[in-house]
Each structure stands twice: as C-alpha cells, then as structure tokens.
Design a protein around this motif. Structure first.
Motif, PDB file in Angstrom:
ATOM      1  N   MET A 129      -0.891  -6.852 -16.790  1.00  0.00           N
ATOM      2  CA  MET A 129      -2.018  -6.005 -16.363  1.00  0.00           C
ATOM      3  C   MET A 129      -1.783  -4.540 -16.743  1.00  0.00           C
ATOM      4  N   ASN A 130      -0.588  -4.035 -16.459  1.00  0.00           N
ATOM      5  CA  ASN A 130      -0.271  -2.647 -16.808  1.00  0.00           C
ATOM      6  C   ASN A 130      -0.302  -2.448 -18.320  1.00  0.00           C
ATOM      7  N   THR A 131       0.188  -3.440 -19.069  1.00  0.00           N
ATOM      8  CA  THR A 131       0.185  -3.326 -20.534  1.00  0.00           C
ATOM      9  C   THR A 131      -1.253  -3.266 -21.041  1.00  0.00           C
ATOM     10  N   GLY A 151       0.806  -1.223   0.000  1.00  0.00           N
ATOM     11  CA  GLY A 151       0.000   0.000   0.000  1.00  0.00           C
ATOM     12  C   GLY A 151       0.830   1.260   0.000  1.00  0.00           C
ATOM     13  N   ASN A 152       2.091   1.156   0.414  1.00  0.00           N
ATOM     14  CA  ASN A 152       2.976   2.336   0.483  1.00  0.00           C
ATOM     15  C   ASN A 152       4.422   1.844   0.573  1.00  0.00           C
ATOM     16  N   PRO A 153       5.009   1.434  -0.585  1.00  0.00           N
ATOM     17  CA  PRO A 153       6.347   0.823  -0.543  1.00  0.00           C
ATOM     18  C   PRO A 153       7.429   1.817  -0.110  1.00  0.00           C
ATOM     19  N   GLY A 182       5.369  -8.887 -12.005  1.00  0.00           N
ATOM     20  CA  GLY A 182       4.106  -9.600 -11.767  1.00  0.00           C
ATOM     21  C   GLY A 182       2.900  -8.889 -12.353  1.00  0.00           C
ATOM     22  N   ASN A 183       2.977  -7.557 -12.470  1.00  0.00           N
ATOM     23  CA  ASN A 183       1.822  -6.787 -12.945  1.00  0.00           C
ATOM     24  C   ASN A 183       2.026  -6.258 -14.369  1.00  0.00           C
ATOM     25  N   LEU A 184       3.047  -6.775 -15.069  1.00  0.00           N
ATOM     26  CA  LEU A 184       3.355  -6.206 -16.395  1.00  0.00           C
ATOM     27  C   LEU A 184       2.217  -6.420 -17.406  1.00  0.00           C
ATOM     28  N   PHE A 201      -6.378   0.568  -1.714  1.00  0.00           N
ATOM     29  CA  PHE A 201      -5.736   1.313  -0.628  1.00  0.00           C
ATOM     30  C   PHE A 201      -6.313   2.723  -0.449  1.00  0.00           C
ATOM     31  N   TRP A 202      -7.234   3.132  -1.309  1.00  0.00           N
ATOM     32  CA  TRP A 202      -7.743   4.509  -1.217  1.00  0.00           C
ATOM     33  C   TRP A 202      -8.672   4.639  -0.018  1.00  0.00           C
ATOM     34  N   PRO A 203      -8.349   5.565   0.931  1.00  0.00           N
ATOM     35  CA  PRO A 203      -9.225   5.710   2.093  1.00  0.00           C
ATOM     36  C   PRO A 203     -10.576   6.319   1.730  1.00  0.00           C
ATOM     37  N   GLU A 204     -10.597   7.189   0.713  1.00  0.00           N
ATOM     38  CA  GLU A 204     -11.834   7.893   0.328  1.00  0.00           C
ATOM     39  C   GLU A 204     -12.053   7.711  -1.168  1.00  0.00           C
ATOM     40  N   THR A 206      -4.818   3.801 -13.342  1.00  0.00           N
ATOM     41  CA  THR A 206      -4.382   3.430 -12.006  1.00  0.00           C
ATOM     42  C   THR A 206      -4.536   1.913 -11.865  1.00  0.00           C
ATOM     43  N   VAL A 207      -3.458   1.258 -11.464  1.00  0.00           N
ATOM     44  CA  VAL A 207      -3.411  -0.212 -11.470  1.00  0.00           C
ATOM     45  C   VAL A 207      -3.076  -0.723 -10.070  1.00  0.00           C
ATOM     46  N   ASN A 208      -3.953  -1.552  -9.544  1.00  0.00           N
ATOM     47  CA  ASN A 208      -3.745  -2.157  -8.224  1.00  0.00           C
ATOM     48  C   ASN A 208      -3.597  -1.135  -7.114  1.00  0.00           C
ATOM     49  N   THR A 209      -4.336  -0.050  -7.191  1.00  0.00           N
ATOM     50  CA  THR A 209      -4.235   0.970  -6.124  1.00  0.00           C
ATOM     51  C   THR A 209      -5.565   1.216  -5.414  1.00  0.00           C
TER      52      THR A 209
END
Ligand SMILES: C[S@@+](CC[C@H](N)C(=O)[O-])C[C@H]1O[C@@H](n2cnc3c(N)ncnc32)[C@H](O)[C@@H]1O
Length: 222
Positions: free
Chosen positions: A46-48, A25-27, A42-44, A139-142, A133-136
C-alpha cells in the motif's frame, strides 16, 4: 496477511481490542514498536503504491503524515535525492524510533522528522510538492481541518495522495469498532472538494491480498 497479523486484527477480548485499536491510532512503548514493525510489513504494498502515485522527482519536498514505522519515508528517500523528505507524527515514540532507523538520512539533511497533527502541521505555507498519508484518516478528529491544513502547506499545483482500506475490508476487522472512523472514498472526495482541492480521483488497487484505495487531489495553481 500472516497469522500474527490476523490474530492481532481480530482479537476477541474487548479490552484487548480497545487497547490494540488505540495503539494503531497512536503507537507507543514496546507494543507500539512491535505494531510499527508489523505495519511496515503489512502495509508495504500500500505504501509503495501511494508513493508511486506521488510522481516524485529527485528535487521534490515531500511530507508523509502519520508515518508509523516509516515505510513511506524509506520509499521516498529512494526517490528524493536533492530535495527533502519530511515525516510528521503525533506519536513521539514513533519519531524516536525513526530517528534511529533513519539516523544517516537525518545527519545528511535529507530527512526531517516533526511532531504534529494532520490538522496542525508545523510548516509554513506553500512549501511542499506532495503530501502522502496512509492508513491515518480513520483517526483524524477533524478531517475537514486536516484537508485545509494540507492544502495550506502544499505549493500551488502540489498533490495529496491518500491510502486507505475500503469499508468492506475495515468492517471485517474486529478492532475497527473502537476509535476508527470508516469512510467511503466518496466521503473523502467530498471533503477534499469542500476544502478546495481539484482534479480529485480515487481508484481501488487490487494488487495485494486485501486491496486498498488511493485517493488523489491537487492544490489549484491560482
Ligand atoms: C495505522 S498507523 C499507519 C502507519 C503508516 N502510515 C503505515 O501505513 O504503516 C497510523 C499512524 O498515524 C498516526 N496518526 C494518527 N492520527 C494522527 C493525526 N491526527 N496526525 C498525525 N498522525 C496521526 C499514528 O500515530 C500512527 O502512527
């Protein structure tokens, strides 16, 4: 998914799970740098897929929210030659890492890196053609505030493309118990609709081992 990725995602010791979950969530620090490299691999696919769905042109101004190791930024830079790629992150360490990886693109003015949050984007209104936005979203609080904020920075007719893992995949990963919010695509579609997006659609992409959801929407033109 390789063996190291499987071990990390399914770590058995609870404090280790918590620590790894918060890193996704916050590397930060050395471990954050390692995870960023793993996520880039691992997410290539998906991002592509997400960047392909953006329909970018060489002149576009595009924003990737929560770029982590920067996989989407590299893919956007291959497509946007005369416009601008903007990467936004809440992790100052990921920004520092991207400053090194993409030093040449920053120098030539093709890439800007910003520190910020999805619900508080440090950009003026109506300046972006497409946001990814990918795999984020987990984690968004709002999330509602974030969708409204993305709508604000998009130009009329501009698009948002979200990549996220389906619920059944997320629930199989042990560490998603800690600090992740797992959504069905319908939850995201409803929030985007409430925020004011139109032409919202979602599709399950099955072209990698575990599959991912691509969710799209457009800022109305008037
Ligand atoms: C699991 S990583 C995904 C990284 C990258 N997008 C990928 O697909 O490999 C999530 C990233 O989103 C960032 N992030 C989490 N919450 C955020 C927020 N509210 N606003 C902006 N970035 C956020 C984290 O710092 C982290 O780098």
């Amino acid at each position: 998914m390789n063996l190291i990725q499987r071990i990390i995602l399914n770590a058995r010791i609870k404090p280790l799970q918590r620590m790894l979950a918060s890193q996704f969530g916050n590397p930060t620090g050395l471990l954050g740098g390692m995870l960023a490299r793993l996520m880039n691999k691992g997410n290539l696919i998906m991002n592509t897929g997400v960047v392909d769905q953006m329909g970018l042109t060489p002149e576009h101004h595009a924003l990737d929210i929560g770029f982590g190791g920067g996989a989407a930024l590299g893919l956007m830079l291959e497509r946007i030659k005369d416009g601008k790629v903007i990467g936004m992150e809440m992790s100052a360490d990921m920004i520092d890492k991207a400053r090194v990886t993409f030093a040449e693109h920053i120098k030539t003015g093709r890439l800007d890196l910003l520190e910020g949050l999805a619900d508080s984007i440090p950009l003026g209104p109506s300046v972006i053609d497409c946001v990814s936005t990918v795999n984020t979203v987990y984690f968004w609080p709002e999330p509602m505030a974030a969708f409204k904020e993305i709508l604000r920075v998009l130009k009329p007719g501009g698009r948002l493309v979200i990549g996220m893992r389906p619920r059944e995949v997320m629930e199989r990963i042990t560490l998603t118990k800690y600090g992740f919010t797992i959504y069905d695509p319908e939850d995201i579609v409803r929030m985007m609709d409430e925020a004011g997006f139109m032409e919202i659609s979602h599709v399950l992409m099955k072209d990698d081992e575990i599959g991912y959801l691509s969710i799209k929407g457009m800022r109305p033109t008037a």
